[in-house]
Scaffold this motif. Structure first.
Motif, PDB file in Angstrom:
ATOM      1  N   TRP A  66      -0.771  -6.221  -8.167  1.00 30.12           N
ATOM      2  CA  TRP A  66      -0.698  -6.684  -6.778  1.00 30.12           C
ATOM      3  C   TRP A  66      -1.116  -5.581  -5.810  1.00 30.12           C
ATOM      4  CZ3 TRP A  66       1.187  -6.091  -1.906  1.00 30.12           C
ATOM      5  CH2 TRP A  66       1.157  -7.218  -1.064  1.00 30.12           C
ATOM      6  N   HIS A  67      -0.625  -4.364  -6.018  1.00 31.02           N
ATOM      7  CA  HIS A  67      -1.025  -3.261  -5.137  1.00 31.02           C
ATOM      8  C   HIS A  67      -2.523  -2.967  -5.272  1.00 31.02           C
ATOM      9  CE1 HIS A  67       2.760  -2.117  -3.359  1.00 31.02           C
ATOM     10  NE2 HIS A  67       3.355  -2.064  -4.536  1.00 31.02           N
ATOM     11  N   MET A  68      -3.056  -3.095  -6.466  1.00 27.92           N
ATOM     12  CA  MET A  68      -4.488  -2.882  -6.653  1.00 27.92           C
ATOM     13  C   MET A  68      -5.294  -3.877  -5.808  1.00 27.92           C
ATOM     14  SD  MET A  68      -6.715  -3.043 -10.194  1.00 27.92           S
ATOM     15  CE  MET A  68      -6.373  -4.808 -10.388  1.00 27.92           C
ATOM     16  N   MET A  69      -4.904  -5.151  -5.840  1.00 29.81           N
ATOM     17  CA  MET A  69      -5.601  -6.162  -5.050  1.00 29.81           C
ATOM     18  C   MET A  69      -5.374  -5.948  -3.552  1.00 29.81           C
ATOM     19  SD  MET A  69      -5.227  -9.657  -7.290  1.00 29.81           S
ATOM     20  CE  MET A  69      -3.427  -9.667  -7.266  1.00 29.81           C
ATOM     21  N   ASN A  70      -4.168  -5.554  -3.197  1.00 24.01           N
ATOM     22  CA  ASN A  70      -3.880  -5.347  -1.777  1.00 24.01           C
ATOM     23  C   ASN A  70      -4.610  -4.126  -1.229  1.00 24.01           C
ATOM     24  OD1 ASN A  70      -2.460  -6.346   0.545  1.00 24.01           O
ATOM     25  ND2 ASN A  70      -1.072  -4.591   0.381  1.00 24.01           N
ATOM     26  N   LEU A  71      -4.785  -3.102  -2.056  1.00 18.98           N
ATOM     27  CA  LEU A  71      -5.568  -1.945  -1.627  1.00 18.98           C
ATOM     28  C   LEU A  71      -7.016  -2.337  -1.342  1.00 18.98           C
ATOM     29  CD1 LEU A  71      -4.164   0.790  -4.031  1.00 18.98           C
ATOM     30  CD2 LEU A  71      -4.147   0.921  -1.529  1.00 18.98           C
ATOM     31  N   LEU A  72      -7.539  -3.282  -2.086  1.00 19.89           N
ATOM     32  CA  LEU A  72      -8.899  -3.766  -1.846  1.00 19.89           C
ATOM     33  C   LEU A  72      -8.985  -4.560  -0.544  1.00 19.89           C
ATOM     34  CD1 LEU A  72      -9.909  -4.912  -5.453  1.00 19.89           C
ATOM     35  CD2 LEU A  72     -10.668  -2.853  -4.239  1.00 19.89           C
ATOM     36  N   LYS A  73      -7.948  -5.326  -0.239  1.00 17.75           N
ATOM     37  CA  LYS A  73      -7.945  -6.173   0.960  1.00 17.75           C
ATOM     38  C   LYS A  73      -7.433  -5.448   2.194  1.00 17.75           C
ATOM     39  CE  LYS A  73      -6.353 -10.387   0.639  1.00 17.75           C
ATOM     40  NZ  LYS A  73      -7.324 -11.508   0.716  1.00 17.75           N
ATOM     41  N   ASN A  74      -6.399  -4.600   2.002  1.00 17.12           N
ATOM     42  CA  ASN A  74      -5.679  -4.023   3.153  1.00 17.12           C
ATOM     43  C   ASN A  74      -5.391  -2.538   2.934  1.00 17.12           C
ATOM     44  OD1 ASN A  74      -5.227  -6.649   4.549  1.00 17.12           O
ATOM     45  ND2 ASN A  74      -3.957  -7.078   2.735  1.00 17.12           N
ATOM     46  N   ARG A  75      -6.409  -1.787   2.621  1.00 19.13           N
ATOM     47  CA  ARG A  75      -6.218  -0.371   2.310  1.00 19.13           C
ATOM     48  C   ARG A  75      -5.586   0.389   3.470  1.00 19.13           C
ATOM     49  NH1 ARG A  75      -7.938   2.820  -1.728  1.00 19.13           N
ATOM     50  NH2 ARG A  75      -8.230   5.054  -1.322  1.00 19.13           N
ATOM     51  N   SER A  76      -5.917   0.006   4.703  1.00 17.91           N
ATOM     52  CA  SER A  76      -5.409   0.725   5.880  1.00 17.91           C
ATOM     53  C   SER A  76      -3.908   0.558   6.069  1.00 17.91           C
ATOM     54  CB  SER A  76      -6.141   0.246   7.142  1.00 17.91           C
ATOM     55  OG  SER A  76      -5.879  -1.132   7.374  1.00 17.91           O
ATOM     56  N   HIS A  77      -3.291  -0.394   5.376  1.00 16.44           N
ATOM     57  CA  HIS A  77      -1.848  -0.602   5.515  1.00 16.44           C
ATOM     58  C   HIS A  77      -1.051   0.531   4.887  1.00 16.44           C
ATOM     59  CE1 HIS A  77      -2.246  -5.299   5.842  1.00 16.44           C
ATOM     60  NE2 HIS A  77      -2.964  -4.654   6.745  1.00 16.44           N
ATOM     61  N   TYR A  78      -1.654   1.255   3.952  1.00 15.28           N
ATOM     62  CA  TYR A  78      -0.941   2.258   3.170  1.00 15.28           C
ATOM     63  C   TYR A  78      -1.037   3.641   3.791  1.00 15.28           C
ATOM     64  CZ  TYR A  78      -0.629  -1.185  -0.621  1.00 15.28           C
ATOM     65  OH  TYR A  78      -0.354  -2.292  -1.376  1.00 15.28           O
ATOM     66  N   SER A  79      -0.049   4.460   3.509  1.00 16.02           N
ATOM     67  CA  SER A  79      -0.072   5.860   3.914  1.00 16.02           C
ATOM     68  C   SER A  79      -1.012   6.625   2.991  1.00 16.02           C
ATOM     69  CB  SER A  79       1.340   6.449   3.845  1.00 16.02           C
ATOM     70  OG  SER A  79       1.766   6.555   2.493  1.00 16.02           O
ATOM     71  N   PHE A  80      -0.936   7.940   2.999  1.00 15.37           N
ATOM     72  CA  PHE A  80      -1.801   8.756   2.147  1.00 15.37           C
ATOM     73  C   PHE A  80      -1.627   8.439   0.658  1.00 15.37           C
ATOM     74  CE2 PHE A  80       2.175  11.003   2.123  1.00 15.37           C
ATOM     75  CZ  PHE A  80       2.273  11.517   0.835  1.00 15.37           C
ATOM     76  N   LEU A  81      -0.559   7.715   0.307  1.00 17.65           N
ATOM     77  CA  LEU A  81      -0.323   7.392  -1.095  1.00 17.65           C
ATOM     78  C   LEU A  81      -1.434   6.534  -1.692  1.00 17.65           C
ATOM     79  CD1 LEU A  81       3.513   6.680  -1.091  1.00 17.65           C
ATOM     80  CD2 LEU A  81       2.346   8.663  -2.037  1.00 17.65           C
ATOM     81  N   LYS A  82      -2.222   5.892  -0.833  1.00 19.85           N
ATOM     82  CA  LYS A  82      -3.341   5.108  -1.360  1.00 19.85           C
ATOM     83  C   LYS A  82      -4.322   5.976  -2.133  1.00 19.85           C
ATOM     84  CE  LYS A  82      -5.774   5.301   3.106  1.00 19.85           C
ATOM     85  NZ  LYS A  82      -4.718   5.270   4.124  1.00 19.85           N
ATOM     86  N   LEU A  83      -4.345   7.277  -1.848  1.00 17.82           N
ATOM     87  CA  LEU A  83      -5.250   8.185  -2.544  1.00 17.82           C
ATOM     88  C   LEU A  83      -4.904   8.301  -4.023  1.00 17.82           C
ATOM     89  CD1 LEU A  83      -5.398  11.036   0.125  1.00 17.82           C
ATOM     90  CD2 LEU A  83      -7.049   9.185  -0.214  1.00 17.82           C
TER      91      LEU A  83
END
Length: 406
Positions: free
Chosen positions: A62-79
């Motif tokens: 789910w986080h993988m798909m959400n990172l594709l759709k809404n990457r800007s929602h996450y803090s630096f942890l998206k890195l």
């Protein structure tokens, strides 16, 4: 469970939900943006932050798909990718929040929790974090046909009623019951000391009694231990030791274990049933139950607040501006909670080794799971998990910090 909320909100919720991956076992909205609270005008409620929780079967996917759709929602942890985000999610209350997100013209905050972790919390009150939110009126947006999840949702409501009965007198009003239920998830919450409105529970219950009635009226009518005078709004319960013992035996497992750890002298190791029988005869039975709930909530709220430094610090702080009294919100009081949580987390990191609790509070295995995650902005860009272990349970307040790399 699906109750009417603010007029016209259903379409807006569905539009917001459409921005996210749809692999959800349960999604609900809660808080002052959904249900009006005392002191808030309809226009204020419309502009409050909207709070959501999404339960997912596979957090990494789910986080993988959400990172594709809404990457800007996450803090630096998206890195670090979805796997490490899921690792952070699993700490403490098992929920990962993205805060201060602009979506469909509204400021929102949403938490992601694994379905299995949610079911465990609902049945056993392992953290009473999301389970506590589901003891109050929420707006169910979607729910799949997971029979175990449906049973857990009902079990959580029944457990809330049972715990409240143990802390109430023999006769009380319906509103008293809902006040006690709504306050369960705030017992021991560190945030109630730092910045939270002390009348929060009253503000939640007063304007929403009909919503509480829709949640609990069937449970009350079917409960053999209560006389429910619906027309009068009054209830009477069995406060005999036998009645209280039955209620104690029906409490969620984690709460029973907490109560046992408070009452059972070290080294005696009596079984749970024997300890609960002793508590049932104790005039302070309700206080013991309250202490048990506080022990659960304290641990989960401390951990969850500390996680906010990681999950909200990078994106969330952009919504605040300094003023002479501290922090004020740039978005008309829609983002107080992330600010309060980060303040709490900073205080915890500074003062946790010196935290003291009442002599009746046993800091048990929950403390061995308190995890604080720090970011290291060096060339390696690694994150570390610092785990604080108390060196003993009472005489010493010193601990140790261990680090490991992701």
């Amino acid at each position: 469970m699906a109750l009417p909320a603010l007029s016209g909100s259903g379409v807006q919720f569905r539009r917001i939900l459409a921005h996210f991956p749809q692999e959800l076992s349960l999604a609900f909205a809660y808080g002052s943006g959904v249900f009006r609270q005392t002191g808030a005008t309809p226009s204020q409620s419309v502009h409050n932050m909207l709070d959501f929780v999404f339960a997912v079967d596979d957090s990494v996917t789910w986080h993988m798909m959400n990172l594709l759709k809404n990457r800007s929602h996450y803090s630096f942890l998206k890195l670090f990718g979805p796997k490490h985000i899921s690792n952070i999610q699993s700490c403490g209350a098992g929920i990962y929040y993205n805060t201060l997100v602009q979506c469909n013209g509204r400021m929102i905050k949403y938490g992601v929790i694994g379905t299995d972790a949610l079911i465990e919390d609902l049945f056993h009150w392992k953290t009473l974090y999301v389970a506590g939110r589901l003891q109050k009126p929420v707006k169910i947006l979607t729910q799949n046909e997971n029979g175990k999840l449906q049973a857990a949702l009902l079990s959580n409501l029944k457990s809330a009623v049972t715990a409240a009965f143990l802390m109430l007198p023999e006769s009380f009003s319906e509103e008293d019951l809902y006040m006690q239920i709504a306050g369960l998830s705030y017992c021991g919450d560190f945030r109630m000391i730092i910045g939270e409105d002390r009348s929060k529970v009253l503000n939640i219950v007063k304007p929403n009694v009909p919503h509480f009635q829709k949640l609990y009226s069937n449970i009350l009518q079917e409960c053999p231990q209560v006389v429910y005078k619906h027309q009068l709004g009054r209830l009477e319960i069995d406060k005999s030791p036998e009645g209280q013992f039955m209620q104690l035996m029906a409490l969620p497992r984690t709460l029973q274990q907490k109560i046992t750890s408070f009452v059972d002298p070290p080294g005696k190791n009596r079984d749970v049933e024997e300890v609960l029988l002793k508590v049932a005869h104790d005039p302070d039975c309700g206080l013991v139950v309250h202490q048990g709930i506080s022990g659960i909530v304290r641990s989960s709220s401390l951990i969850q607040s500390s996680k906010t430094i990681l999950t909200a610090a990078a994106s969330g702080c952009t919504g605040w501006q300094a003023d002479p009294t501290g922090f004020s919100d740039c978005s008309a009081n829609t983002a107080k909670e992330p600010c309060r949580d980060i303040t709490t987390a900073l205080l915890l990191i500074l003062h946790l080794p010196y935290c003291c609790y009442s002599e009746n509070t046993l800091i048990s295995l929950e403390w061995q799971n308190i995890i604080f995650t720090y970011s290291n902005f060096s060339i390696t860009g690694l994150c570390f998990l610092g785990v604080w272990y108390p060196s003993s349970l009472g005489s010493s307040q010193q601990g140790h910090i261990f680090f490991r790399r992701f």
